[in-house]
Enzyme design. Structure first.
Site, PDB file in Angstrom:
ATOM      1  N   VAL A 271     -49.620  48.088  64.087  1.00 33.86           N
ATOM      2  CA  VAL A 271     -50.320  46.934  64.016  1.00 33.86           C
ATOM      3  C   VAL A 271     -51.801  47.271  63.850  1.00 33.86           C
ATOM      4  O   VAL A 271     -52.390  46.493  63.077  1.00 33.86           O
ATOM      5  CB  VAL A 271     -50.003  45.720  65.168  1.00 33.86           C
ATOM      6  CG1 VAL A 271     -50.631  44.508  64.927  1.00 33.86           C
ATOM      7  CG2 VAL A 271     -48.471  45.486  65.101  1.00 33.86           C
ATOM      8  N   CYS A 272     -52.219  48.311  64.678  1.00 32.41           N
ATOM      9  CA  CYS A 272     -53.487  48.582  64.466  1.00 32.41           C
ATOM     10  C   CYS A 272     -53.839  48.893  63.188  1.00 32.41           C
ATOM     11  O   CYS A 272     -54.938  48.951  62.698  1.00 32.41           O
ATOM     12  CB  CYS A 272     -53.987  49.592  65.555  1.00 32.41           C
ATOM     13  SG  CYS A 272     -53.813  48.786  67.248  1.00 32.41           S
ATOM     14  N   GLU A 273     -52.968  49.940  62.451  1.00 33.11           N
ATOM     15  CA  GLU A 273     -53.471  50.400  61.153  1.00 33.11           C
ATOM     16  C   GLU A 273     -53.375  49.199  60.327  1.00 33.11           C
ATOM     17  O   GLU A 273     -54.295  49.121  59.600  1.00 33.11           O
ATOM     18  CB  GLU A 273     -52.089  51.254  60.683  1.00 33.11           C
ATOM     19  CG  GLU A 273     -51.908  52.497  61.489  1.00 33.11           C
ATOM     20  CD  GLU A 273     -50.952  53.529  61.013  1.00 33.11           C
ATOM     21  OE1 GLU A 273     -50.375  53.160  59.961  1.00 33.11           O
ATOM     22  OE2 GLU A 273     -50.953  54.624  61.374  1.00 33.11           O
TER      23      GLU A 273
END
Length: 156
Positions: A44-46
């Protein structure tokens, strides 16, 4: 103590991917999209940081600077930033001090004792150093509303 819109944003001094210490104050005079992310290289951070990367031209034209912060160290952040060609500062708050100052500490991530991280959060710091926009999620899998953030930047 929770920060609210209109409050002065806490300054910080955090290490970037080139081992240079960076302060919030160096961006004074611009809006700063301060994106706290959970962990470098997590899916999700990517997605989140690549979305900010892909919106970079639009955000820059609106007079804003993206700055991303996690509790990862500079080496993990460097590998993450290079892999995804992130053209904005990615800072490491490995002591979680700034994360605590912004009152967004998520203790025991994934039920791992003492594995602390930042709640996925976005603050827009205004040119005068106050908080103009705030979004904080209790769910590390939830992404921010990118359209809402860009709309805020356009309207202010």
């Amino acid at each position: 103590m929770a920060l609210n819109i209109g409050d002065k944003a806490p300054d910080f001094e955090l290490v970037d991917t080139d081992l240079k210490m960076r302060k919030l104050g160096e961006f004074k005079g611009k809006k700063v999209v301060l994106s706290f992310f959970v962990a470098a290289s997590s899916p999700v951070c990517e997605t989140e940081l690549c979305t900010f990367r892909d919106s970079w031209d639009e955000i820059s034209k609106l007079g804003a600077q993206v700055v991303a912060i996690s509790n990862d160290g500079p080496f993990a952040n460097k590998a993450f930033a290079e892999k995804h060609n992130l053209g904005f500062p990615v800072l490491g708050d490995y002591t979680s001090r700034t994360i605590r100052d912004y009152d967004i500490l998520m203790p025991d991530l994934l039920h791992v004792k003492d594995y602390n991280a930042a709640k996925r959060s976005v603050f827009v710091i205004m040119e005068d150093g106050t908080i103009g926009y705030k979004w904080v999620s209790e769910d590390p899998l939830k992404e921010p509303n990118y359209s809402e953030i860009k709309g805020f930047l356009k309207g202010n």
